[in-house]
Write an enzyme that holds these catalytic residues in place. Sequence first.
Site, PDB file in Angstrom:
ATOM      1  N   GLY A  71      29.285  63.823  81.604  1.00 44.36           N
ATOM      2  CA  GLY A  71      29.901  63.572  82.902  1.00 44.36           C
ATOM      3  C   GLY A  71      31.343  63.105  82.787  1.00 44.36           C
ATOM      4  N   ASN A 147      26.157  56.223  91.989  1.00 41.09           N
ATOM      5  CA  ASN A 147      25.251  55.794  90.911  1.00 41.09           C
ATOM      6  C   ASN A 147      24.674  54.402  91.128  1.00 41.09           C
ATOM      7  OD1 ASN A 147      28.181  55.664  90.424  1.00 41.09           O
ATOM      8  ND2 ASN A 147      27.636  54.318  88.724  1.00 41.09           N
ATOM      9  N   GLN A 175      24.820  62.084  89.562  1.00 47.08           N
ATOM     10  CA  GLN A 175      23.627  61.359  90.021  1.00 47.08           C
ATOM     11  C   GLN A 175      22.848  62.133  91.083  1.00 47.08           C
ATOM     12  OE1 GLN A 175      22.299  58.797  88.663  1.00 47.08           O
ATOM     13  NE2 GLN A 175      23.959  57.958  87.417  1.00 47.08           N
ATOM     14  N   SER A 195      25.771  65.959  84.169  1.00 48.12           N
ATOM     15  CA  SER A 195      25.589  65.318  82.859  1.00 48.12           C
ATOM     16  C   SER A 195      24.118  65.420  82.453  1.00 48.12           C
ATOM     17  CB  SER A 195      25.998  63.853  82.963  1.00 48.12           C
ATOM     18  OG  SER A 195      25.585  63.146  81.825  1.00 48.12           O
ATOM     19  N   GLY A 196      23.859  65.954  81.251  1.00 43.80           N
ATOM     20  CA  GLY A 196      22.482  66.240  80.822  1.00 43.80           C
ATOM     21  C   GLY A 196      21.556  65.041  80.773  1.00 43.80           C
ATOM     22  N   CYS A 322      27.032  51.507  82.908  1.00 44.85           N
ATOM     23  CA  CYS A 322      28.198  51.590  82.044  1.00 44.85           C
ATOM     24  C   CYS A 322      28.969  50.275  82.079  1.00 44.85           C
ATOM     25  CB  CYS A 322      29.095  52.743  82.498  1.00 44.85           C
ATOM     26  SG  CYS A 322      28.177  54.249  82.786  1.00 44.85           S
TER      27      CYS A 322
HETATM   28  C1  LIG Z   1      28.321  59.215  88.876  1.00 47.40           C
HETATM   29  C2  LIG Z   1      28.574  59.273  87.410  1.00 47.40           C
HETATM   30  N1  LIG Z   1      29.593  60.003  86.934  1.00 47.40           N
HETATM   31  C3  LIG Z   1      29.858  60.096  85.630  1.00 47.40           C
HETATM   32  C4  LIG Z   1      29.090  59.428  84.688  1.00 47.40           C
HETATM   33  C5  LIG Z   1      29.420  59.570  83.243  1.00 47.40           C
HETATM   34  O1  LIG Z   1      28.525  60.481  82.639  1.00 47.40           O
HETATM   35  P1  LIG Z   1      28.322  60.520  81.054  1.00 47.40           P
HETATM   36  O2  LIG Z   1      27.523  59.309  80.707  1.00 47.40           O
HETATM   37  O3  LIG Z   1      27.567  61.786  80.802  1.00 47.40           O
HETATM   38  O4  LIG Z   1      29.665  60.543  80.445  1.00 47.40           O
HETATM   39  C6  LIG Z   1      28.026  58.635  85.132  1.00 47.40           C
HETATM   40  C7  LIG Z   1      27.217  57.851  84.169  1.00 47.40           C
HETATM   41  O5  LIG Z   1      26.640  56.840  84.493  1.00 47.40           O
HETATM   42  C8  LIG Z   1      27.747  58.566  86.521  1.00 47.40           C
HETATM   43  O6  LIG Z   1      26.734  57.836  86.986  1.00 47.40           O
END
Ligand SMILES: Cc1ncc(COP(=O)(O)O)c(C=O)c1O
Length: 396
Positions: A71, A147, A175, A195-196, A322
């Site tokens: 993502g 998210n 999400q 995102s996988g 995160c």
């Molecule tokens: C809405 C959203 N975008 C992007 C990401 C980032 O994705 P990735 O963990 O695959 O880099 C996340 C991860 O929590 C997310 O929730």
Amino acid sequence: MHRVYMDANATTPLAPEVFAAMHPWFTEQFGNASSIHFHGQRARAAVERARDQVARLLGCRPAEVVFTSGGTEGDNLALAGVLTPGDHLITSSIEHHAVLHTAERLQERGIDVTFLPIDGSGAVDPGDVRRALRPNTQLISVMMANNEIGTLQPVTEIGVIAREADVYFHTDAVQAVGKVPIDVKAIDCDLLTISGHKFHGSQGTGALYIRRGTHPLPLLFGGPQERQRRAGTENLPGIVGLGQAAEMAQAFVAGSGPARIAALRDRLEQGILSRVDESGVYGAASPRVPNTTNLWFDHLEGEALVIALDLKGLAVSGGSACMSGATEPSHVLTAMGVLPERARASLRFSLDTAATNSDVDFAIDLVPAAIAHLRELSPTYNRATKHEPAASGIIR
Ligand SMILES: Cc1ncc(COP(=O)(O)O)c(C=O)c1O
């Protein structure tokens, strides 16, 4: 110890079917998809099969799918690839940091950015998007599902605004996959990130939908892979897994799975809120993805509650995964106008597709008791007052 996982928005377990699909591509079926010999062509066919599967999930042409490392890369490529100094970007203040921090970086490089405000509903107002348009607006980036609180953003309305204004539209659908149907034509977007690992694929895999005729500048330069849109040898097992996960997510959303998960989420929400006073749920007035609820409980620290619950076997999150470890209140809740004390006292439950009634019972037993215990230590909680839960259990 009995453990229950309710943090699917942070990551999901790899599905056994995905693991089985990936497994041979690590070992006996190795190959570089750019090689012209047998091994290479076998790998190429596997990558293209996965591209078809992802294209079916998104409702686009296979050639419009670019495989990425997840993502974060998709969001970076969408923004940094389309914008050049002097351009204007419209985005929201509740985006994931993969968008927000990219936008901030682009600001330093001479790109104007409007971070749209948000109200207590947790959803962007399409009218704000329209009002923010300028002659130099090049891109609108608004996520499909948040998210942290699960609110679905009005992406179809924003797609119409973008089309009328002849502006590119990117949506971060990380999400949304496996929770609600996705159709890039209905959204009318030019770029869409997935995102996988958020839908039972492997971590470090993902894709960016790039509408035909849209040509973002690549982030990575090197070989001609992905039609020169993303250099680097393809992550063969990861891509095969992403394809399998995409097929499964599409089937899940088309079936009764989301309604089952929404019913579990609603029972969880009611079960906890009806047993805990001075509590409520964020974003309940807006449409939400079926698996997510974000609750607030006054007179405690969310991090302390996360740890207390983890010690009893329940995995939840105190905000964006995160961000865990950070003590700053969530930027999403802050943007919604929530005061820092309350923003720090929130808990996100995000159910996986395999969630059961007994998982929900476990949480309903555990959470009110853990809160009561932590509040015993709180200087602000008045134990002498008889606190009644809100009549509906839900305070919007
Ligand atoms: C809405 C959203 N975008 C992007 C990401 C980032 O994705 P990735 O963990 O695959 O880099 C996340 C991860 O929590 C997310 O929730």
